[in-house]
Write a protein that holds these residues in place. Structure first.
Motif, PDB file in Angstrom:
ATOM      1  N   MET A  16       0.832  -1.197   0.000  1.00 49.28           N
ATOM      2  CA  MET A  16       0.000   0.000   0.000  1.00 49.28           C
ATOM      3  C   MET A  16       0.871   1.254   0.000  1.00 49.28           C
ATOM      4  O   MET A  16       0.616   2.199  -0.747  1.00 49.28           O
ATOM      5  CB  MET A  16      -0.938   0.006   1.207  1.00 49.28           C
ATOM      6  CG  MET A  16      -1.927   1.150   1.170  1.00 49.28           C
ATOM      7  SD  MET A  16      -3.016   1.122  -0.274  1.00 49.28           S
ATOM      8  CE  MET A  16      -4.462   0.396   0.424  1.00 49.28           C
ATOM      9  N   ASP A  17       1.937   1.262   0.792  1.00 50.26           N
ATOM     10  CA  ASP A  17       2.830   2.412   0.835  1.00 50.26           C
ATOM     11  C   ASP A  17       3.631   2.549  -0.460  1.00 50.26           C
ATOM     12  O   ASP A  17       3.863   3.661  -0.928  1.00 50.26           O
ATOM     13  CB  ASP A  17       3.799   2.312   2.016  1.00 50.26           C
ATOM     14  CG  ASP A  17       3.107   2.447   3.360  1.00 50.26           C
ATOM     15  OD1 ASP A  17       1.935   2.904   3.408  1.00 50.26           O
ATOM     16  OD2 ASP A  17       3.728   2.080   4.367  1.00 50.26           O
ATOM     17  N   GLU A  18       4.040   1.435  -1.026  1.00 53.05           N
ATOM     18  CA  GLU A  18       4.910   1.444  -2.202  1.00 53.05           C
ATOM     19  C   GLU A  18       4.173   1.887  -3.471  1.00 53.05           C
ATOM     20  O   GLU A  18       4.698   2.638  -4.260  1.00 53.05           O
ATOM     21  CB  GLU A  18       5.516   0.049  -2.410  1.00 53.05           C
ATOM     22  CG  GLU A  18       6.555  -0.029  -3.485  1.00 53.05           C
ATOM     23  CD  GLU A  18       7.877   0.643  -3.139  1.00 53.05           C
ATOM     24  OE1 GLU A  18       8.614   0.952  -4.086  1.00 53.05           O
ATOM     25  OE2 GLU A  18       8.168   0.856  -1.953  1.00 53.05           O
ATOM     26  N   MET A  19       2.947   1.393  -3.669  1.00 53.99           N
ATOM     27  CA  MET A  19       2.238   1.748  -4.896  1.00 53.99           C
ATOM     28  C   MET A  19       0.745   1.925  -4.718  1.00 53.99           C
ATOM     29  O   MET A  19       0.117   2.607  -5.510  1.00 53.99           O
ATOM     30  CB  MET A  19       2.503   0.717  -5.996  1.00 53.99           C
ATOM     31  CG  MET A  19       1.764  -0.604  -5.818  1.00 53.99           C
ATOM     32  SD  MET A  19       1.910  -1.736  -7.213  1.00 53.99           S
ATOM     33  CE  MET A  19       0.748  -1.095  -8.376  1.00 53.99           C
ATOM     34  N   GLY A  20       0.176   1.343  -3.693  1.00 53.13           N
ATOM     35  CA  GLY A  20      -1.275   1.304  -3.564  1.00 53.13           C
ATOM     36  C   GLY A  20      -1.956   2.642  -3.427  1.00 53.13           C
ATOM     37  O   GLY A  20      -2.906   2.939  -4.153  1.00 53.13           O
ATOM     38  N   GLU A  21      -1.491   3.463  -2.507  1.00 52.84           N
ATOM     39  CA  GLU A  21      -2.159   4.753  -2.266  1.00 52.84           C
ATOM     40  C   GLU A  21      -2.215   5.581  -3.539  1.00 52.84           C
ATOM     41  O   GLU A  21      -3.269   6.087  -3.920  1.00 52.84           O
ATOM     42  CB  GLU A  21      -1.454   5.533  -1.155  1.00 52.84           C
ATOM     43  CG  GLU A  21      -1.481   4.879   0.203  1.00 52.84           C
ATOM     44  CD  GLU A  21      -2.851   4.884   0.865  1.00 52.84           C
ATOM     45  OE1 GLU A  21      -3.759   5.584   0.399  1.00 52.84           O
ATOM     46  OE2 GLU A  21      -3.001   4.178   1.870  1.00 52.84           O
ATOM     47  N   LEU A  24      -4.415   3.724  -6.357  1.00 56.54           N
ATOM     48  CA  LEU A  24      -5.844   3.679  -6.044  1.00 56.54           C
ATOM     49  C   LEU A  24      -6.478   5.061  -6.136  1.00 56.54           C
ATOM     50  O   LEU A  24      -7.666   5.181  -6.451  1.00 56.54           O
ATOM     51  CB  LEU A  24      -6.077   3.069  -4.668  1.00 56.54           C
ATOM     52  CG  LEU A  24      -5.746   1.581  -4.554  1.00 56.54           C
ATOM     53  CD1 LEU A  24      -5.953   1.097  -3.121  1.00 56.54           C
ATOM     54  CD2 LEU A  24      -6.549   0.736  -5.518  1.00 56.54           C
ATOM     55  N   ALA A  25      -5.693   6.104  -5.900  1.00 57.09           N
ATOM     56  CA  ALA A  25      -6.219   7.468  -6.024  1.00 57.09           C
ATOM     57  C   ALA A  25      -6.647   7.767  -7.460  1.00 57.09           C
ATOM     58  O   ALA A  25      -7.517   8.610  -7.693  1.00 57.09           O
ATOM     59  CB  ALA A  25      -5.165   8.471  -5.566  1.00 57.09           C
ATOM     60  N   ARG A  26      -6.084   7.056  -8.410  1.00 58.00           N
ATOM     61  CA  ARG A  26      -6.422   7.251  -9.822  1.00 58.00           C
ATOM     62  C   ARG A  26      -7.819   6.740 -10.158  1.00 58.00           C
ATOM     63  O   ARG A  26      -8.379   7.102 -11.190  1.00 58.00           O
ATOM     64  CB  ARG A  26      -5.416   6.529 -10.712  1.00 58.00           C
ATOM     65  CG  ARG A  26      -4.014   7.071 -10.597  1.00 58.00           C
ATOM     66  CD  ARG A  26      -3.005   6.244 -11.333  1.00 58.00           C
ATOM     67  NE  ARG A  26      -3.322   6.137 -12.753  1.00 58.00           N
ATOM     68  CZ  ARG A  26      -2.577   5.469 -13.617  1.00 58.00           C
ATOM     69  NH1 ARG A  26      -1.470   4.858 -13.219  1.00 58.00           N
ATOM     70  NH2 ARG A  26      -2.917   5.393 -14.893  1.00 58.00           N
ATOM     71  N   MET A  27      -8.377   5.893  -9.305  1.00 58.48           N
ATOM     72  CA  MET A  27      -9.674   5.278  -9.597  1.00 58.48           C
ATOM     73  C   MET A  27     -10.772   6.314  -9.767  1.00 58.48           C
ATOM     74  O   MET A  27     -11.697   6.100 -10.546  1.00 58.48           O
ATOM     75  CB  MET A  27     -10.040   4.257  -8.518  1.00 58.48           C
ATOM     76  CG  MET A  27      -9.157   3.029  -8.537  1.00 58.48           C
ATOM     77  SD  MET A  27      -9.486   1.897  -7.167  1.00 58.48           S
ATOM     78  CE  MET A  27     -11.112   1.293  -7.596  1.00 58.48           C
ATOM     79  N   GLY A  28     -10.693   7.432  -9.066  1.00 60.56           N
ATOM     80  CA  GLY A  28     -11.723   8.454  -9.162  1.00 60.56           C
ATOM     81  C   GLY A  28     -11.789   9.118 -10.524  1.00 60.56           C
ATOM     82  O   GLY A  28     -12.835   9.632 -10.922  1.00 60.56           O
ATOM     83  N   PHE A  73       7.478  -2.539 -11.439  1.00 62.16           N
ATOM     84  CA  PHE A  73       6.398  -1.595 -11.693  1.00 62.16           C
ATOM     85  C   PHE A  73       6.990  -0.314 -12.249  1.00 62.16           C
ATOM     86  O   PHE A  73       7.799   0.351 -11.605  1.00 62.16           O
ATOM     87  CB  PHE A  73       5.610  -1.310 -10.418  1.00 62.16           C
ATOM     88  CG  PHE A  73       4.498  -0.332 -10.624  1.00 62.16           C
ATOM     89  CD1 PHE A  73       3.440  -0.635 -11.469  1.00 62.16           C
ATOM     90  CD2 PHE A  73       4.515   0.889  -9.988  1.00 62.16           C
ATOM     91  CE1 PHE A  73       2.417   0.272 -11.674  1.00 62.16           C
ATOM     92  CE2 PHE A  73       3.490   1.802 -10.176  1.00 62.16           C
ATOM     93  CZ  PHE A  73       2.439   1.487 -11.028  1.00 62.16           C
ATOM     94  N   ASP A  74       6.574   0.019 -13.461  1.00 61.05           N
ATOM     95  CA  ASP A  74       7.104   1.211 -14.124  1.00 61.05           C
ATOM     96  C   ASP A  74       6.015   2.258 -14.369  1.00 61.05           C
ATOM     97  O   ASP A  74       6.193   3.168 -15.164  1.00 61.05           O
ATOM     98  CB  ASP A  74       7.771   0.830 -15.438  1.00 61.05           C
ATOM     99  CG  ASP A  74       6.822   0.158 -16.416  1.00 61.05           C
ATOM    100  OD1 ASP A  74       5.601   0.097 -16.139  1.00 61.05           O
ATOM    101  OD2 ASP A  74       7.300  -0.315 -17.465  1.00 61.05           O
ATOM    102  N   LEU A  84      -1.939  -6.345  -8.209  1.00 65.25           N
ATOM    103  CA  LEU A  84      -1.423  -5.758  -6.974  1.00 65.25           C
ATOM    104  C   LEU A  84      -2.347  -4.657  -6.464  1.00 65.25           C
ATOM    105  O   LEU A  84      -2.582  -4.548  -5.254  1.00 65.25           O
ATOM    106  CB  LEU A  84      -0.004  -5.222  -7.190  1.00 65.25           C
ATOM    107  CG  LEU A  84       1.065  -6.278  -7.430  1.00 65.25           C
ATOM    108  CD1 LEU A  84       2.374  -5.624  -7.836  1.00 65.25           C
ATOM    109  CD2 LEU A  84       1.252  -7.169  -6.214  1.00 65.25           C
ATOM    110  N   MET A  85      -2.886  -3.873  -7.375  1.00 71.29           N
ATOM    111  CA  MET A  85      -3.831  -2.833  -6.967  1.00 71.29           C
ATOM    112  C   MET A  85      -5.089  -3.448  -6.374  1.00 71.29           C
ATOM    113  O   MET A  85      -5.653  -2.929  -5.413  1.00 71.29           O
ATOM    114  CB  MET A  85      -4.172  -1.944  -8.157  1.00 71.29           C
ATOM    115  CG  MET A  85      -3.032  -1.027  -8.561  1.00 71.29           C
ATOM    116  SD  MET A  85      -3.398  -0.052 -10.033  1.00 71.29           S
ATOM    117  CE  MET A  85      -4.749   0.960  -9.437  1.00 71.29           C
ATOM    118  N   ALA A  86      -5.533  -4.569  -6.931  1.00 72.72           N
ATOM    119  CA  ALA A  86      -6.715  -5.250  -6.389  1.00 72.72           C
ATOM    120  C   ALA A  86      -6.439  -5.754  -4.978  1.00 72.72           C
ATOM    121  O   ALA A  86      -7.307  -5.669  -4.103  1.00 72.72           O
ATOM    122  CB  ALA A  86      -7.133  -6.403  -7.305  1.00 72.72           C
TER     123      ALA A  86
END
Length: 103
Positions: A16-21, A24-28, A73-74, A84-86
């Protein structure tokens, strides 16, 4: 994505710290991304029990496989990144990151 010390100790929090936050913010802003993550989350729901320990173990195995394949992850939302996002989305939705305990 850098596999620094501690990533395997608390993998859900690390991911979550590495890529999730950020991702996931892009989902909006990206409805297609919502659908893709939902599809991966549904596959996970159908494949593994979603208790905290099993989801963590699934993530560790998946990350090990990605490392063996040399995946990094690039910023592109390829199938591994979406999976991973899921995992991040499920961990957040199921409350596995909010109880103050190591995830």
């Amino acid at each position: 994505m850098v596999f620094e010390e501690g990533w395997a100790v608390k993998p859900l929090r690390w991911l979550m710290d590495e890529m999730g936050e950020a991702q996931l913010a892009r989902m909006g802003d990206e409805p297609g991304l919502v659908a893709a993550i939902d599809q991966h989350a549904a596959e996970l729901r159908d494949t593994v029990p979603l208790d905290k320990e099993t989801l963590r173990d699934y993530l560790l195995g998946f990350l090990d496989e990605l490392r063996d394949r040399g995946w990094v992850f690039d910023g592109r939302l390829d199938p591994p990144a979406l999976r991973l996002m899921a995992v991040c989305w499920l961990a957040r939705e199921l409350g596995y990151l909010e109880d103050g305990r190591r995830a």
